[in-house]
Enzyme design. Sequence first.
Site, PDB file in Angstrom:
ATOM      1  N   CYS A  96      37.470  57.452  35.320  1.00  0.00           N
ATOM      2  CA  CYS A  96      36.083  57.290  34.893  1.00  0.00           C
ATOM      3  C   CYS A  96      35.023  58.456  34.687  1.00  0.00           C
ATOM      4  O   CYS A  96      34.113  58.517  33.921  1.00  0.00           O
ATOM      5  CB  CYS A  96      35.436  56.112  34.366  1.00  0.00           C
ATOM      6  SG  CYS A  96      36.137  54.097  34.619  1.00  0.00           S
ATOM      7  N   HIS A 236      28.098  56.826  32.763  1.00  0.00           N
ATOM      8  CA  HIS A 236      29.491  56.013  31.555  1.00  0.00           C
ATOM      9  C   HIS A 236      28.604  54.756  32.007  1.00  0.00           C
ATOM     10  O   HIS A 236      28.037  53.864  33.128  1.00  0.00           O
ATOM     11  CB  HIS A 236      30.441  56.278  33.881  1.00  0.00           C
ATOM     12  CG  HIS A 236      31.278  55.427  33.783  1.00  0.00           C
ATOM     13  ND1 HIS A 236      32.420  54.947  32.397  1.00  0.00           N
ATOM     14  CD2 HIS A 236      31.862  54.326  33.825  1.00  0.00           C
ATOM     15  CE1 HIS A 236      33.436  54.718  32.784  1.00  0.00           C
ATOM     16  NE2 HIS A 236      32.570  53.913  33.703  1.00  0.00           N
ATOM     17  N   ASN A 266      33.976  49.774  28.268  1.00  0.00           N
ATOM     18  CA  ASN A 266      34.470  50.562  29.113  1.00  0.00           C
ATOM     19  C   ASN A 266      35.655  51.873  28.921  1.00  0.00           C
ATOM     20  O   ASN A 266      36.512  51.008  28.846  1.00  0.00           O
ATOM     21  CB  ASN A 266      34.543  50.008  31.031  1.00  0.00           C
ATOM     22  CG  ASN A 266      35.123  51.199  31.849  1.00  0.00           C
ATOM     23  OD1 ASN A 266      35.260  52.233  31.167  1.00  0.00           O
ATOM     24  ND2 ASN A 266      35.365  50.387  32.936  1.00  0.00           N
TER      25      ASN A 266
HETATM   26  N1  COA Z   1      35.187  34.682  32.043  1.00  0.00           N
HETATM   27  C1  COA Z   1      34.423  33.672  32.574  1.00  0.00           C
HETATM   28  N2  COA Z   1      34.790  33.806  33.777  1.00  0.00           N
HETATM   29  C2  COA Z   1      35.097  34.752  34.329  1.00  0.00           C
HETATM   30  C3  COA Z   1      35.603  35.985  33.846  1.00  0.00           C
HETATM   31  C4  COA Z   1      35.782  35.738  31.950  1.00  0.00           C
HETATM   32  N3  COA Z   1      36.213  37.421  31.833  1.00  0.00           N
HETATM   33  N4  COA Z   1      36.756  37.058  34.180  1.00  0.00           N
HETATM   34  C5  COA Z   1      36.015  36.555  35.623  1.00  0.00           C
HETATM   35  N5  COA Z   1      35.462  35.514  35.924  1.00  0.00           N
HETATM   36  C6  COA Z   1      35.068  34.113  36.945  1.00  0.00           C
HETATM   37  C7  COA Z   1      36.002  34.395  37.884  1.00  0.00           C
HETATM   38  O1  COA Z   1      37.240  34.337  37.884  1.00  0.00           O
HETATM   39  C8  COA Z   1      34.762  34.502  38.991  1.00  0.00           C
HETATM   40  O2  COA Z   1      35.271  33.121  39.162  1.00  0.00           O
HETATM   41  P1  COA Z   1      35.087  31.952  40.551  1.00  0.00           P
HETATM   42  O3  COA Z   1      34.334  32.425  41.165  1.00  0.00           O
HETATM   43  O4  COA Z   1      35.144  30.338  39.921  1.00  0.00           O
HETATM   44  O5  COA Z   1      36.164  32.479  41.360  1.00  0.00           O
HETATM   45  C9  COA Z   1      33.347  35.353  38.609  1.00  0.00           C
HETATM   46  O6  COA Z   1      33.958  34.857  36.759  1.00  0.00           O
HETATM   47  C10 COA Z   1      32.891  35.033  38.922  1.00  0.00           C
HETATM   48  O7  COA Z   1      33.691  36.579  39.168  1.00  0.00           O
HETATM   49  P2  COA Z   1      33.164  37.946  39.835  1.00  0.00           P
HETATM   50  O8  COA Z   1      34.100  39.450  39.521  1.00  0.00           O
HETATM   51  O9  COA Z   1      31.925  37.612  40.955  1.00  0.00           O
HETATM   52  O10 COA Z   1      32.184  38.147  38.703  1.00  0.00           O
HETATM   53  P3  COA Z   1      30.907  39.200  39.027  1.00  0.00           P
HETATM   54  O11 COA Z   1      29.702  38.939  38.385  1.00  0.00           O
HETATM   55  O12 COA Z   1      31.542  40.074  40.053  1.00  0.00           O
HETATM   56  O13 COA Z   1      31.197  40.405  37.309  1.00  0.00           O
HETATM   57  C11 COA Z   1      32.729  42.171  36.974  1.00  0.00           C
HETATM   58  C12 COA Z   1      33.014  40.650  37.467  1.00  0.00           C
HETATM   59  C13 COA Z   1      34.264  42.350  37.209  1.00  0.00           C
HETATM   60  C14 COA Z   1      32.242  42.072  35.348  1.00  0.00           C
HETATM   61  C15 COA Z   1      31.334  43.287  38.118  1.00  0.00           C
HETATM   62  O14 COA Z   1      32.146  42.823  39.319  1.00  0.00           O
HETATM   63  C16 COA Z   1      31.772  44.903  37.065  1.00  0.00           C
HETATM   64  O15 COA Z   1      31.556  44.754  36.188  1.00  0.00           O
HETATM   65  N6  COA Z   1      32.439  45.276  38.303  1.00  0.00           N
HETATM   66  C17 COA Z   1      32.778  46.357  38.560  1.00  0.00           C
HETATM   67  C18 COA Z   1      34.117  46.414  37.448  1.00  0.00           C
HETATM   68  C19 COA Z   1      34.137  48.069  36.972  1.00  0.00           C
HETATM   69  O16 COA Z   1      32.836  48.615  36.524  1.00  0.00           O
HETATM   70  N7  COA Z   1      35.065  48.521  37.207  1.00  0.00           N
HETATM   71  C20 COA Z   1      35.719  50.471  36.390  1.00  0.00           C
HETATM   72  C21 COA Z   1      34.835  50.977  37.668  1.00  0.00           C
HETATM   73  S1  COA Z   1      34.365  52.833  36.217  1.00  0.00           S
END
Ligand code: COA
Length: 309
Positions: A96, A236, A266
């Site tokens: 990214c 980003h 993204n």
């Molecule tokens: N729909 C519904 N539930 C979902 C889901 C979806 N699309 N994706 C994950 N979940 C669930 C998980 O399974 C988890 O369930 P559990 O508590 O029963 O295990 C719950 O939601 C929470 O997951 P978590 O990963 O803690 O959520 P979060 O608040 O951290 O959000 C992201 C997840 C991926 C949106 C977030 O972590 C994020 O954006 N991180 C940065 C990633 C990023 O930017 N990557 C690219 C870098 S350039």
Amino acid sequence: MTNADFERIVDTSDEWITTRTGIKERRIARDHIQTSDMALEACRAAMEMASCRPDEIDALIVGTVTPDYPLPSTACVVQEKMPLPNAVAFDVVAACAGFINGLAIARSMIEIGSARKVLVAGAEKLSSITNYEDRGTCVLFGDGAGAVVLEASVGDRGVISTFLRSDGSMRKWLWIEAGGTNRPITKDFPFDHTDKILMNGSDIYKVAVREMTRACLKVLDDCGLTADDVALVVPHQANIRIIEAVAKRLHIELDRFYLNIDRYGNTSAASVPLALDEANRAGKIKPGDNILMVAFGGGLIWGSALVTW
Ligand code: COA
């Protein structure tokens, strides 16, 4: 592809995706469209806006992690399609942060006098490396491309400062395990999705907020500027909550951030130039404005750039 489309293929909801990420839609390229096709269109649009002929381009740098081929670079494919008869063309693999890294390299090439006009693009077909059975990642990514032309000039305007950094010890937080020399795809390959993006979202989230904030402060400090001097931040677009947290730490109101994550998701290296181009074409950038760009991605790698327009 809308959130409703995802509700039909994985266990998710529009409400979850919107509140956790800010994403409503993403663009998915058709099967026959390659990363180079998107990069080509973006490069042509940038050159038209810059009134620049193909033979004037000394270098083309494409940020991408989804090349058309393992070899040659996507930049070389674009070079042939354009064509760019007087240029060197190469890719930058910085996920990214690919566009910001390309911008920093282009700036150096121009400053040392080895190039006068450089095309820098970010282009990705992330749909080709997304596991559409993994709800934790598939809702995040989209396809696209953006590009700029950088040109040598005298005076106070241009790319004033750049900052790049990475930490390979966290490389497995966002990676594709198979498909390289470490784990080649042989005839026995199980196709267990290890050839697609695997991500540890919550840990990345924390590092992204911390390092994107630091990267912004670093380029501002290098230029003797403060957050008050910034007309527009072009971040980003990975997650609206990451952007909001960075905005809060920088003490810059969110309305000085350009946001389009709701429509594209993204798009990795394409994200910053897509947002920059939209902001520019919408008349949100004026000559003399200080534009702060910042990105973060798999590597982990991050960077920032301060541009006086
Ligand atoms: N729909 C519904 N539930 C979902 C889901 C979806 N699309 N994706 C994950 N979940 C669930 C998980 O399974 C988890 O369930 P559990 O508590 O029963 O295990 C719950 O939601 C929470 O997951 P978590 O990963 O803690 O959520 P979060 O608040 O951290 O959000 C992201 C997840 C991926 C949106 C977030 O972590 C994020 O954006 N991180 C940065 C990633 C990023 O930017 N990557 C690219 C870098 S350039």
